[in-house]
Design an enzyme around this catalytic site. Sequence first.
Site, PDB file in Angstrom:
ATOM      1  N   GLU A   1       0.868  -1.181   0.000  1.00  0.00           N
ATOM      2  CA  GLU A   1       0.000   0.000   0.000  1.00  0.00           C
ATOM      3  C   GLU A   1       0.901   1.226   0.000  1.00  0.00           C
ATOM      4  OE1 GLU A   1      -4.205  -1.172   1.974  1.00  0.00           O
ATOM      5  OE2 GLU A   1      -2.651  -0.705   3.404  1.00  0.00           O
TER       6      GLU A   1
ATOM      7  N   HIS B   1      -8.613   9.577   2.937  1.00  0.00           N
ATOM      8  CA  HIS B   1      -8.267   8.475   2.038  1.00  0.00           C
ATOM      9  C   HIS B   1      -8.406   9.008   0.615  1.00  0.00           C
ATOM     10  CE1 HIS B   1      -8.047   4.636   0.078  1.00  0.00           C
ATOM     11  NE2 HIS B   1      -7.723   4.082   1.232  1.00  0.00           N
TER      12      HIS B   1
ATOM     13  N   ARG C   1      -0.201   8.474   1.717  1.00  0.00           N
ATOM     14  CA  ARG C   1      -1.599   8.846   1.476  1.00  0.00           C
ATOM     15  C   ARG C   1      -1.833  10.360   1.435  1.00  0.00           C
ATOM     16  NH1 ARG C   1      -5.321   5.042   4.925  1.00  0.00           N
ATOM     17  NH2 ARG C   1      -4.559   3.511   3.445  1.00  0.00           N
TER      18      ARG C   1
ATOM     19  N   HIS D   1     -10.924   9.795   6.650  1.00  0.00           N
ATOM     20  CA  HIS D   1     -10.734   8.353   6.818  1.00  0.00           C
ATOM     21  C   HIS D   1     -10.177   7.982   8.190  1.00  0.00           C
ATOM     22  CE1 HIS D   1      -9.885   4.239   5.643  1.00  0.00           C
ATOM     23  NE2 HIS D   1      -8.593   4.387   5.845  1.00  0.00           N
TER      24      HIS D   1
ATOM     25  N   ARG E   1      -0.589   8.815   9.073  1.00  0.00           N
ATOM     26  CA  ARG E   1      -0.413   7.381   9.346  1.00  0.00           C
ATOM     27  C   ARG E   1      -0.004   6.614   8.089  1.00  0.00           C
ATOM     28  NH1 ARG E   1      -4.415   2.967   8.797  1.00  0.00           N
ATOM     29  NH2 ARG E   1      -5.445   4.589   7.628  1.00  0.00           N
TER      30      ARG E   1
HETATM   31  C1  SIN Z   1      -7.219   0.777   2.555  1.00  0.00           C
HETATM   32  O1  SIN Z   1      -7.496  -0.410   2.386  1.00  0.00           O
HETATM   33  O2  SIN Z   1      -6.871   1.521   1.655  1.00  0.00           O
HETATM   34  C2  SIN Z   1      -7.325   1.317   3.933  1.00  0.00           C
HETATM   35  C3  SIN Z   1      -6.272   0.747   4.775  1.00  0.00           C
HETATM   36  C4  SIN Z   1      -5.954   1.685   5.889  1.00  0.00           C
HETATM   37  O3  SIN Z   1      -6.554   2.731   6.019  1.00  0.00           O
HETATM   38  O4  SIN Z   1      -5.028   1.370   6.646  1.00  0.00           O
END
Ligand code: SIN
Length: 545
Positions: free
Chosen positions: A130, A255, A304, A366, A401
Amino acid sequence: MSASRGIPARLAAPEPTWSVETDVVVLGSGAAGLSAALAARPVRDVLLITKDTLDAGSTGWAQGGLAAVLDPNDSIENHVEDTLAAGAGLCDENAVRTLVSEAPTAIRYLMHLGASFDPGAHGGVALTREGGHSHRRIVHAGGDQSGAEVQRTLDESVRLAGVRIIERAFGLDLIIGADSRGRRAVAGIRVALLDENGGVESVGTVTARAVVVATGGYGQVYASTSNPPAVTGDGIALAIRAGVPVAGLEFIQFHPTVLWRGAEARGQQALISEAVRGEGAILLDAAGRRVMAGVHPQEDLAPRDVVAAAISSRMAEAPAGIDDHVYLDARRIENFADRFPSITASCLDAGIDPQHELIPVAPAAHYVCGGVRADIDGTTSMPGLYVVGEAACTGVHGANRLASNSLTEGVVAGTRVGRALSWSLPGDAAPAAEEAPAGLLDSYHRSALRTAMSKYVGVLRTPEGLKQAQSILDTLASNVSPAVVPTRKAFEATNMLTIASAVVAAAQARTESRGCHRRIDVAEPDPAWERHLVATLRNGHIEVQ
Ligand code: SIN
Protein backbone atom coordinates in the site's frame (compact mmCIF):
# COMPACT_ATOMS: atom_id res chain seq x y z
CA MET A 1 -26.32 20.93 37.94
CA SER A 2 -25.08 24.18 36.37
CA ALA A 3 -25.95 24.77 32.72
CA SER A 4 -23.74 25.37 29.72
CA ARG A 5 -23.83 27.56 26.65
CA GLY A 6 -20.76 26.91 24.56
CA ILE A 7 -19.04 23.54 24.58
CA PRO A 8 -20.24 21.79 27.74
CA ALA A 9 -17.97 20.25 30.37
CA ARG A 10 -20.59 17.51 30.94
CA LEU A 11 -23.23 15.87 28.75
CA ALA A 12 -26.67 16.70 30.13
CA ALA A 13 -28.53 13.49 31.05
CA PRO A 14 -30.97 12.22 33.70
CA GLU A 15 -29.65 11.45 37.19
CA PRO A 16 -28.17 7.94 37.67
CA THR A 17 -30.58 5.30 38.95
CA TRP A 18 -28.27 2.26 39.07
CA SER A 19 -24.64 1.38 39.67
CA VAL A 20 -22.29 -1.45 38.73
CA GLU A 21 -18.77 -2.29 39.91
CA THR A 22 -15.98 -3.89 37.95
CA ASP A 23 -12.17 -3.99 37.77
CA VAL A 24 -11.76 -2.73 34.22
CA VAL A 25 -14.30 -1.02 31.99
CA VAL A 26 -13.55 -0.87 28.27
CA LEU A 27 -15.37 1.71 26.18
CA GLY A 28 -15.56 0.72 22.50
CA SER A 29 -15.52 -2.56 20.60
CA GLY A 30 -13.09 -2.32 17.67
CA ALA A 31 -9.73 -4.08 17.41
CA ALA A 32 -8.16 -2.01 20.23
CA GLY A 33 -10.99 -2.30 22.77
CA LEU A 34 -11.59 -6.00 22.14
CA SER A 35 -7.85 -6.77 22.38
CA ALA A 36 -7.62 -4.87 25.67
CA ALA A 37 -10.67 -6.64 27.13
CA LEU A 38 -9.40 -10.04 26.03
CA ALA A 39 -5.91 -9.57 27.47
CA ALA A 40 -7.20 -8.29 30.83
CA ARG A 41 -9.98 -10.85 31.21
CA PRO A 42 -8.23 -13.99 32.42
CA VAL A 43 -7.43 -12.20 35.67
CA ARG A 44 -9.89 -9.30 35.93
CA ASP A 45 -13.60 -8.73 35.85
CA VAL A 46 -13.98 -6.81 32.59
CA LEU A 47 -17.05 -4.90 31.44
CA LEU A 48 -17.09 -3.81 27.80
CA ILE A 49 -19.61 -1.16 26.85
CA THR A 50 -20.37 -0.02 23.34
CA LYS A 51 -23.00 2.44 22.14
CA ASP A 52 -24.16 0.23 19.27
CA THR A 53 -23.59 -3.43 18.44
CA LEU A 54 -20.08 -4.87 18.90
CA ASP A 55 -19.24 -4.63 15.20
CA ALA A 56 -20.59 -1.15 14.41
CA GLY A 57 -17.23 0.69 14.42
CA SER A 58 -14.49 1.19 11.82
CA THR A 59 -12.59 -2.08 12.33
CA GLY A 60 -15.04 -4.23 10.39
CA TRP A 61 -14.79 -1.90 7.37
CA ALA A 62 -11.01 -2.00 7.02
CA GLN A 63 -10.16 -3.40 3.62
CA GLY A 64 -6.40 -3.31 3.04
CA GLY A 65 -5.24 -5.23 6.08
CA LEU A 66 -2.59 -5.27 8.79
CA ALA A 67 1.01 -4.18 8.25
CA ALA A 68 3.71 -6.51 9.64
CA VAL A 69 7.17 -7.64 8.57
CA LEU A 70 6.74 -11.28 7.57
CA ASP A 71 8.80 -11.49 4.37
CA PRO A 72 12.47 -12.47 4.96
CA ASN A 73 13.48 -9.85 2.36
CA ASP A 74 11.83 -7.13 4.44
CA SER A 75 13.07 -5.88 7.83
CA ILE A 76 11.84 -4.19 10.99
CA GLU A 77 14.15 -1.30 10.10
CA ASN A 78 12.41 -0.85 6.72
CA HIS A 79 8.99 -0.77 8.34
CA VAL A 80 10.20 1.72 10.98
CA GLU A 81 11.69 3.95 8.27
CA ASP A 82 8.52 3.89 6.16
CA THR A 83 6.38 4.75 9.21
CA LEU A 84 8.66 7.64 10.20
CA ALA A 85 8.75 8.96 6.62
CA ALA A 86 4.94 8.93 6.37
CA GLY A 87 4.65 10.58 9.82
CA ALA A 88 6.43 13.72 8.53
CA GLY A 89 8.57 14.47 11.59
CA LEU A 90 5.97 13.98 14.31
CA CYS A 91 6.33 10.26 15.11
CA ASP A 92 7.69 9.03 18.42
CA GLU A 93 10.40 6.64 17.25
CA ASN A 94 10.25 4.46 20.39
CA ALA A 95 6.50 3.97 19.98
CA VAL A 96 7.00 3.16 16.28
CA ARG A 97 9.73 0.60 17.09
CA THR A 98 7.52 -1.09 19.68
CA LEU A 99 4.61 -1.31 17.23
CA VAL A 100 6.68 -2.57 14.31
CA SER A 101 8.64 -5.11 16.40
CA GLU A 102 5.46 -6.58 17.92
CA ALA A 103 3.41 -6.53 14.69
CA PRO A 104 4.46 -10.02 13.46
CA THR A 105 3.59 -11.48 16.89
CA ALA A 106 0.21 -9.73 16.75
CA ILE A 107 -0.55 -11.40 13.39
CA ARG A 108 0.39 -14.84 14.75
CA TYR A 109 -1.72 -14.15 17.88
CA LEU A 110 -4.77 -13.37 15.72
CA MET A 111 -4.15 -16.59 13.78
CA HIS A 112 -3.99 -18.56 17.05
CA LEU A 113 -7.33 -17.00 17.99
CA GLY A 114 -8.76 -18.30 14.71
CA ALA A 115 -8.26 -15.50 12.16
CA SER A 116 -7.94 -16.82 8.64
CA PHE A 117 -5.70 -14.63 6.49
CA ASP A 118 -5.33 -15.12 2.72
CA PRO A 119 -2.62 -17.70 1.99
CA GLY A 120 0.45 -16.82 -0.09
CA ALA A 121 1.41 -18.64 -3.29
CA HIS A 122 4.47 -20.24 -1.64
CA GLY A 123 3.13 -20.99 1.85
CA GLY A 124 2.62 -18.51 4.71
CA VAL A 125 0.24 -15.58 4.27
CA ALA A 126 -0.15 -13.42 1.15
CA LEU A 127 1.37 -9.96 1.43
CA THR A 128 0.35 -6.91 -0.60
CA ARG A 129 1.61 -3.32 -0.81
CA GLU A 130 0.00 0.00 0.00
CA GLY A 131 1.02 3.66 -0.19
CA GLY A 132 4.29 4.56 1.56
CA HIS A 133 5.41 0.94 2.07
CA SER A 134 8.76 0.03 0.52
CA HIS A 135 7.93 -3.70 0.68
CA ARG A 136 4.99 -6.06 0.46
CA ARG A 137 3.90 -6.39 4.10
CA ILE A 138 0.10 -6.07 4.26
CA VAL A 139 -1.65 -9.20 5.52
CA HIS A 140 -5.24 -9.47 4.27
CA ALA A 141 -8.32 -11.67 4.60
CA GLY A 142 -11.18 -12.46 2.24
CA GLY A 143 -9.39 -10.33 -0.38
CA ASP A 144 -10.61 -6.95 0.86
CA GLN A 145 -12.47 -7.98 4.04
CA SER A 146 -9.52 -7.93 6.44
CA GLY A 147 -11.15 -5.83 9.16
CA ALA A 148 -14.26 -8.00 9.17
CA GLU A 149 -12.11 -11.07 9.87
CA VAL A 150 -10.30 -9.31 12.73
CA GLN A 151 -13.63 -8.15 14.18
CA ARG A 152 -15.16 -11.64 13.89
CA THR A 153 -12.16 -13.27 15.54
CA LEU A 154 -12.00 -10.84 18.45
CA ASP A 155 -15.80 -10.74 18.95
CA GLU A 156 -15.84 -14.50 19.35
CA SER A 157 -12.78 -14.49 21.60
CA VAL A 158 -14.09 -11.91 24.08
CA ARG A 159 -17.42 -13.70 24.35
CA LEU A 160 -15.67 -17.04 24.95
CA ALA A 161 -13.36 -15.42 27.51
CA GLY A 162 -16.33 -14.24 29.60
CA VAL A 163 -16.00 -10.50 29.13
CA ARG A 164 -19.28 -8.91 30.25
CA ILE A 165 -20.69 -6.94 27.32
CA ILE A 166 -23.33 -4.22 27.33
CA GLU A 167 -24.39 -3.07 23.87
CA ARG A 168 -26.37 0.15 23.27
CA ALA A 169 -24.68 1.82 26.25
CA PHE A 170 -23.27 5.33 25.76
CA GLY A 171 -20.25 6.42 27.82
CA LEU A 172 -21.20 9.96 28.83
CA ASP A 173 -18.47 11.28 31.11
CA LEU A 174 -15.71 10.05 33.37
CA ILE A 175 -16.34 9.99 37.08
CA ILE A 176 -13.35 11.74 38.58
CA GLY A 177 -12.02 11.20 42.08
CA ALA A 178 -8.77 11.53 43.98
CA ASP A 179 -6.18 8.77 44.32
CA SER A 180 -4.15 8.05 47.48
CA ARG A 181 -1.69 10.79 46.48
CA GLY A 182 -4.48 13.33 46.08
CA ARG A 183 -4.20 13.45 42.28
CA ARG A 184 -7.28 13.72 40.03
CA ALA A 185 -7.91 10.13 39.02
CA VAL A 186 -10.58 8.11 37.25
CA ALA A 187 -13.12 6.41 39.51
CA GLY A 188 -15.45 5.15 36.79
CA ILE A 189 -17.78 6.30 34.06
CA ARG A 190 -21.35 7.57 33.75
CA VAL A 191 -23.30 5.52 31.22
CA ALA A 192 -26.66 5.94 29.46
CA LEU A 193 -28.50 2.77 28.42
CA LEU A 194 -30.22 3.34 25.08
CA ASP A 195 -33.33 1.90 23.50
CA GLU A 196 -33.43 0.71 19.87
CA ASN A 197 -34.18 4.23 18.62
CA GLY A 198 -31.36 5.85 20.55
CA GLY A 199 -33.58 7.20 23.36
CA VAL A 200 -32.25 7.09 26.94
CA GLU A 201 -33.74 4.24 28.99
CA SER A 202 -31.73 4.97 32.13
CA VAL A 203 -28.44 6.39 33.37
CA GLY A 204 -26.09 4.62 35.74
CA THR A 205 -22.58 4.69 37.11
CA VAL A 206 -19.90 2.08 36.52
CA THR A 207 -17.14 2.26 39.12
CA ALA A 208 -13.86 0.70 38.07
CA ARG A 209 -10.18 0.82 38.90
CA ALA A 210 -9.34 1.38 35.22
CA VAL A 211 -11.24 2.87 32.29
CA VAL A 212 -9.90 1.97 28.83
CA VAL A 213 -11.17 4.27 26.09
CA ALA A 214 -11.09 2.68 22.63
CA THR A 215 -13.83 4.52 20.78
CA GLY A 216 -11.95 5.19 17.52
CA GLY A 217 -11.81 8.38 15.50
CA TYR A 218 -14.28 11.01 14.25
CA GLY A 219 -14.72 10.68 10.48
CA GLN A 220 -18.43 11.42 10.86
CA VAL A 221 -17.56 15.03 11.69
CA TYR A 222 -17.23 15.30 7.88
CA ALA A 223 -20.01 15.16 5.29
CA SER A 224 -18.12 12.54 3.29
CA THR A 225 -16.13 9.81 5.03
CA SER A 226 -15.18 6.16 4.77
CA ASN A 227 -16.22 5.70 8.44
CA PRO A 228 -19.51 4.12 9.55
CA PRO A 229 -22.18 6.25 11.30
CA ALA A 230 -21.02 5.33 14.83
CA VAL A 231 -17.63 7.04 14.47
CA THR A 232 -18.29 10.40 16.17
CA GLY A 233 -15.25 10.90 18.39
CA ASP A 234 -17.04 10.13 21.67
CA GLY A 235 -14.01 9.02 23.69
CA ILE A 236 -11.83 11.92 22.59
CA ALA A 237 -14.59 14.41 23.45
CA LEU A 238 -15.05 12.72 26.84
CA ALA A 239 -11.33 13.15 27.52
CA ILE A 240 -11.45 16.82 26.50
CA ARG A 241 -14.32 17.37 28.96
CA ALA A 242 -12.32 15.63 31.72
CA GLY A 243 -9.34 17.95 31.15
CA VAL A 244 -7.07 15.24 29.74
CA PRO A 245 -4.71 16.59 27.05
CA VAL A 246 -5.55 15.74 23.42
CA ALA A 247 -3.07 16.38 20.62
CA GLY A 248 -2.69 16.30 16.85
CA LEU A 249 -6.40 16.59 16.09
CA GLU A 250 -5.71 18.67 12.97
CA PHE A 251 -4.05 15.65 11.32
CA ILE A 252 -7.06 14.04 9.68
CA GLN A 253 -6.08 11.56 7.05
CA PHE A 254 -8.20 11.75 3.91
CA HIS A 255 -8.27 8.47 2.04
CA PRO A 256 -7.46 9.34 -1.58
CA THR A 257 -9.99 6.97 -3.08
CA VAL A 258 -13.55 6.48 -1.93
CA LEU A 259 -16.09 5.63 -4.62
CA TRP A 260 -17.47 8.92 -5.95
CA ARG A 261 -21.26 8.73 -6.20
CA GLY A 262 -22.15 12.31 -7.08
CA ALA A 263 -21.60 15.71 -5.51
CA GLU A 264 -24.57 15.27 -3.18
CA ALA A 265 -23.38 11.96 -1.65
CA ARG A 266 -23.29 12.23 2.16
CA GLY A 267 -22.21 10.01 5.06
CA GLN A 268 -20.26 6.77 4.74
CA GLN A 269 -18.83 6.22 1.25
CA ALA A 270 -17.49 2.92 -0.10
CA LEU A 271 -13.72 2.66 0.21
CA ILE A 272 -11.61 1.64 -2.78
CA SER A 273 -8.65 0.16 -0.94
CA GLU A 274 -5.14 1.40 -1.49
CA ALA A 275 -4.32 -2.26 -2.09
CA VAL A 276 -5.97 -1.77 -5.51
CA ARG A 277 -3.11 0.60 -6.35
CA GLY A 278 -0.78 -1.86 -4.60
CA GLU A 279 -1.80 -4.41 -7.21
CA GLY A 280 -1.14 -2.00 -10.09
CA ALA A 281 -4.07 0.43 -10.56
CA ILE A 282 -3.25 4.04 -11.47
CA LEU A 283 -5.00 7.38 -10.97
CA LEU A 284 -6.13 9.35 -14.03
CA ASP A 285 -7.85 12.73 -14.25
CA ALA A 286 -10.96 13.33 -16.32
CA ALA A 287 -8.76 14.35 -19.27
CA GLY A 288 -7.01 10.95 -19.13
CA ARG A 289 -3.70 12.30 -17.70
CA ARG A 290 -1.94 10.49 -14.87
CA VAL A 291 -2.36 12.24 -11.53
CA MET A 292 0.72 10.93 -9.70
CA ALA A 293 3.38 10.88 -12.46
CA GLY A 294 6.19 13.27 -11.45
CA VAL A 295 4.60 14.12 -8.09
CA HIS A 296 6.50 11.64 -5.90
CA PRO A 297 9.08 8.89 -6.55
CA GLN A 298 6.56 6.27 -5.41
CA GLU A 299 3.94 7.71 -7.80
CA ASP A 300 0.53 6.07 -7.18
CA LEU A 301 1.92 4.39 -4.06
CA ALA A 302 3.17 7.60 -2.45
CA PRO A 303 2.10 8.16 1.19
CA ARG A 304 -1.60 8.85 1.48
CA ASP A 305 -1.34 12.57 2.34
CA VAL A 306 0.67 13.16 -0.84
CA VAL A 307 -1.83 11.30 -3.04
CA ALA A 308 -4.91 12.97 -1.48
CA ALA A 309 -3.33 16.44 -1.88
CA ALA A 310 -2.32 15.72 -5.50
CA ILE A 311 -5.86 14.59 -6.34
CA SER A 312 -7.36 17.68 -4.67
CA SER A 313 -4.99 20.01 -6.55
CA ARG A 314 -5.78 18.28 -9.84
CA MET A 315 -9.53 18.47 -9.19
CA ALA A 316 -9.15 22.21 -8.52
CA GLU A 317 -7.79 22.56 -12.09
CA ALA A 318 -11.05 21.01 -13.38
CA PRO A 319 -9.56 18.91 -16.19
CA ALA A 320 -12.20 18.28 -18.88
CA GLY A 321 -14.53 20.38 -16.72
CA ILE A 322 -14.59 17.85 -13.84
CA ASP A 323 -13.64 19.32 -10.45
CA ASP A 324 -15.03 16.83 -7.95
CA HIS A 325 -13.51 13.46 -8.81
CA VAL A 326 -10.76 11.65 -10.69
CA TYR A 327 -10.58 8.03 -11.85
CA LEU A 328 -8.85 4.84 -10.84
CA ASP A 329 -7.85 2.58 -13.70
CA ALA A 330 -7.80 -0.97 -12.30
CA ARG A 331 -8.49 -2.70 -15.61
CA ARG A 332 -5.04 -4.27 -15.75
CA ILE A 333 -5.58 -6.23 -12.49
CA GLU A 334 -6.34 -9.83 -13.40
CA ASN A 335 -9.33 -11.45 -11.70
CA PHE A 336 -10.26 -8.21 -9.96
CA ALA A 337 -13.50 -9.64 -8.55
CA ASP A 338 -11.70 -12.54 -6.84
CA ARG A 339 -9.04 -10.33 -5.28
CA PHE A 340 -11.43 -7.51 -4.28
CA PRO A 341 -14.91 -8.98 -3.84
CA SER A 342 -16.48 -6.29 -1.67
CA ILE A 343 -15.04 -3.43 -3.76
CA THR A 344 -16.42 -5.16 -6.86
CA ALA A 345 -19.85 -5.37 -5.21
CA SER A 346 -19.79 -1.64 -4.31
CA CYS A 347 -18.75 -0.71 -7.86
CA LEU A 348 -21.40 -2.93 -9.46
CA ASP A 349 -23.98 -1.40 -7.15
CA ALA A 350 -22.99 1.99 -8.60
CA GLY A 351 -23.26 0.59 -12.15
CA ILE A 352 -19.49 0.34 -12.74
CA ASP A 353 -17.65 -2.82 -13.81
CA PRO A 354 -14.12 -2.26 -12.38
CA GLN A 355 -12.58 -4.94 -14.62
CA HIS A 356 -13.57 -3.02 -17.75
CA GLU A 357 -14.38 0.55 -16.69
CA LEU A 358 -12.68 3.41 -14.85
CA ILE A 359 -13.77 3.84 -11.21
CA PRO A 360 -14.69 7.45 -10.24
CA VAL A 361 -13.00 8.31 -6.92
CA ALA A 362 -12.43 11.28 -4.60
CA PRO A 363 -10.74 11.80 -1.21
CA ALA A 364 -12.83 11.50 1.99
CA ALA A 365 -12.12 11.71 5.75
CA HIS A 366 -10.73 8.35 6.82
CA TYR A 367 -8.47 8.27 9.86
CA VAL A 368 -7.47 10.51 12.75
CA CYS A 369 -3.74 10.61 13.50
CA GLY A 370 -4.16 12.59 16.73
CA GLY A 371 -6.24 11.84 19.82
CA VAL A 372 -5.83 11.60 23.57
CA ARG A 373 -2.18 11.79 24.58
CA ALA A 374 -1.09 8.31 25.62
CA ASP A 375 1.91 6.06 25.32
CA ILE A 376 1.89 2.78 23.41
CA ASP A 377 0.70 1.07 26.64
CA GLY A 378 -2.35 3.35 26.67
CA THR A 379 -1.20 5.26 29.76
CA THR A 380 -2.43 8.87 29.91
CA SER A 381 -1.72 11.78 32.23
CA MET A 382 -4.74 10.84 34.37
CA PRO A 383 -4.29 7.86 36.73
CA GLY A 384 -6.77 5.12 35.89
CA LEU A 385 -7.47 6.36 32.34
CA TYR A 386 -6.04 4.41 29.40
CA VAL A 387 -6.62 5.19 25.72
CA VAL A 388 -5.80 2.87 22.82
CA GLY A 389 -6.29 2.64 19.06
CA GLU A 390 -7.45 5.51 16.89
CA ALA A 391 -8.68 7.49 19.92
CA ALA A 392 -5.08 7.75 21.19
CA CYS A 393 -2.22 9.95 20.05
CA THR A 394 0.77 7.73 20.84
CA GLY A 395 3.19 9.19 18.30
CA VAL A 396 2.97 6.05 16.17
CA HIS A 397 1.28 7.90 13.30
CA GLY A 398 2.86 11.34 13.60
CA ALA A 399 1.34 13.79 11.15
CA ASN A 400 0.19 11.09 8.73
CA ARG A 401 -0.41 7.38 9.35
CA LEU A 402 1.25 4.76 7.18
CA ALA A 403 -1.45 2.62 5.57
CA SER A 404 -2.54 -0.50 7.48
CA ASN A 405 -0.55 0.37 10.60
CA SER A 406 -3.77 1.07 12.49
CA LEU A 407 -5.39 -2.36 12.85
CA THR A 408 -1.97 -3.63 13.86
CA GLU A 409 -1.66 -0.81 16.41
CA GLY A 410 -5.11 -1.61 17.81
CA VAL A 411 -4.13 -5.21 18.49
CA VAL A 412 -0.62 -4.40 19.79
CA ALA A 413 -1.57 -1.46 22.05
CA GLY A 414 -4.86 -3.03 23.17
CA THR A 415 -3.09 -6.24 24.17
CA ARG A 416 -0.34 -4.32 25.95
CA VAL A 417 -2.79 -2.31 28.08
CA GLY A 418 -4.94 -5.37 28.83
CA ARG A 419 -1.90 -7.40 29.86
CA ALA A 420 -0.58 -4.57 32.05
CA LEU A 421 -3.97 -4.31 33.80
CA SER A 422 -4.09 -8.04 34.38
CA TRP A 423 -0.71 -7.77 36.09
CA SER A 424 -1.67 -4.80 38.26
CA LEU A 425 -4.53 -2.36 38.63
CA PRO A 426 -4.17 1.32 39.48
CA GLY A 427 -5.06 2.29 43.05
CA ASP A 428 -8.61 3.09 44.09
CA ALA A 429 -9.88 6.62 43.47
CA ALA A 430 -12.55 7.97 45.80
CA PRO A 431 -15.23 9.74 43.68
CA ALA A 432 -15.28 13.47 44.37
CA ALA A 433 -18.28 15.74 43.74
CA GLU A 434 -17.21 17.70 40.64
CA GLU A 435 -19.83 20.15 39.45
CA ALA A 436 -19.43 21.04 35.78
CA PRO A 437 -21.72 22.95 33.40
CA ALA A 438 -23.87 20.50 31.43
CA GLY A 439 -25.54 20.89 28.05
CA LEU A 440 -26.28 19.25 24.71
CA LEU A 441 -26.39 20.23 21.04
CA ASP A 442 -29.55 19.16 19.24
CA SER A 443 -28.81 16.54 16.58
CA TYR A 444 -30.56 18.75 14.04
CA HIS A 445 -27.29 20.75 13.83
CA ARG A 446 -25.14 17.78 12.75
CA SER A 447 -25.69 18.44 9.08
CA ALA A 448 -24.52 22.09 9.23
CA LEU A 449 -21.47 21.01 11.22
CA ARG A 450 -20.47 18.31 8.73
CA THR A 451 -21.02 20.53 5.71
CA ALA A 452 -18.83 23.25 7.25
CA MET A 453 -16.05 20.77 8.06
CA SER A 454 -16.02 19.27 4.56
CA LYS A 455 -16.17 22.67 2.87
CA TYR A 456 -13.59 24.52 4.98
CA VAL A 457 -11.44 21.94 6.82
CA GLY A 458 -10.79 19.36 4.10
CA VAL A 459 -7.62 18.20 2.35
CA LEU A 460 -6.47 21.74 1.40
CA ARG A 461 -7.10 24.47 4.00
CA THR A 462 -7.00 28.28 3.89
CA PRO A 463 -6.97 30.80 6.79
CA GLU A 464 -10.22 32.32 5.47
CA GLY A 465 -11.92 28.93 5.27
CA LEU A 466 -10.81 27.96 8.76
CA LYS A 467 -12.10 31.29 10.10
CA GLN A 468 -15.42 30.67 8.41
CA ALA A 469 -15.59 27.17 9.94
CA GLN A 470 -14.86 28.59 13.37
CA SER A 471 -17.60 31.16 13.06
CA ILE A 472 -20.15 28.45 12.07
CA LEU A 473 -19.05 26.26 14.99
CA ASP A 474 -19.26 29.20 17.42
CA THR A 475 -22.83 29.80 16.28
CA LEU A 476 -23.64 26.12 16.80
CA ALA A 477 -22.04 26.24 20.26
CA SER A 478 -24.37 29.08 21.22
CA ASN A 479 -27.24 26.62 20.69
CA VAL A 480 -25.96 24.22 23.35
CA SER A 481 -28.53 23.96 26.10
CA PRO A 482 -29.40 21.73 29.07
CA ALA A 483 -32.98 21.68 27.76
CA VAL A 484 -32.17 19.56 24.69
CA VAL A 485 -33.74 16.08 24.97
CA PRO A 486 -30.95 13.60 25.79
CA THR A 487 -30.64 10.99 23.02
CA ARG A 488 -27.75 9.11 21.39
CA LYS A 489 -27.85 11.55 18.48
CA ALA A 490 -27.71 14.59 20.77
CA PHE A 491 -24.79 13.09 22.75
CA GLU A 492 -23.01 12.45 19.45
CA ALA A 493 -23.77 15.92 18.08
CA THR A 494 -22.30 17.48 21.23
CA ASN A 495 -19.19 15.32 20.96
CA MET A 496 -18.86 16.21 17.26
CA LEU A 497 -19.07 19.93 18.09
CA THR A 498 -16.39 19.51 20.77
CA ILE A 499 -14.06 17.68 18.40
CA ALA A 500 -14.71 19.89 15.36
CA SER A 501 -13.97 22.99 17.45
CA ALA A 502 -10.67 21.46 18.58
CA VAL A 503 -9.75 20.46 15.00
CA VAL A 504 -10.42 23.96 13.69
CA ALA A 505 -8.57 25.67 16.56
CA ALA A 506 -5.51 23.46 15.99
CA ALA A 507 -5.66 23.83 12.19
CA GLN A 508 -5.75 27.62 12.58
CA ALA A 509 -2.84 27.61 15.00
CA ARG A 510 -0.60 25.34 12.89
CA THR A 511 0.66 27.80 10.29
CA GLU A 512 2.49 25.29 8.12
CA SER A 513 1.76 22.28 5.91
CA ARG A 514 2.82 18.95 7.37
CA GLY A 515 1.54 15.42 6.80
CA CYS A 516 -2.20 15.49 6.35
CA HIS A 517 -2.56 19.11 7.52
CA ARG A 518 -2.16 21.13 4.30
CA ARG A 519 -2.53 24.89 4.14
CA ILE A 520 -2.62 26.72 0.83
CA ASP A 521 -1.08 29.84 2.41
CA VAL A 522 2.00 28.02 3.81
CA ALA A 523 2.73 25.09 1.53
CA GLU A 524 5.88 23.79 3.30
CA PRO A 525 6.60 22.31 6.73
CA ASP A 526 8.25 24.67 9.20
CA PRO A 527 10.91 23.09 11.47
CA ALA A 528 9.64 25.27 14.32
CA TRP A 529 6.39 23.30 14.15
CA GLU A 530 7.96 19.88 14.66
CA ARG A 531 5.81 19.33 17.74
CA HIS A 532 2.25 18.54 18.70
CA LEU A 533 -0.42 21.06 19.64
CA VAL A 534 -2.47 20.26 22.73
CA ALA A 535 -6.14 21.28 22.93
CA THR A 536 -8.05 21.94 26.17
CA LEU A 537 -11.55 23.07 27.05
CA ARG A 538 -11.81 26.28 29.07
CA ASN A 539 -15.08 28.01 29.90
CA GLY A 540 -16.95 26.60 26.92
CA HIS A 541 -14.15 27.26 24.40
CA ILE A 542 -11.29 25.19 23.03
CA GLU A 543 -7.81 26.58 23.53
CA VAL A 544 -4.67 25.17 21.90
CA GLN A 545 -1.13 25.37 23.18
C1 SIN B 1 -7.22 0.78 2.56
O1 SIN B 1 -7.50 -0.41 2.39
O2 SIN B 1 -6.87 1.52 1.66
C2 SIN B 1 -7.32 1.32 3.93
C3 SIN B 1 -6.27 0.75 4.78
C4 SIN B 1 -5.95 1.69 5.89
O3 SIN B 1 -6.55 2.73 6.02
O4 SIN B 1 -5.03 1.37 6.65
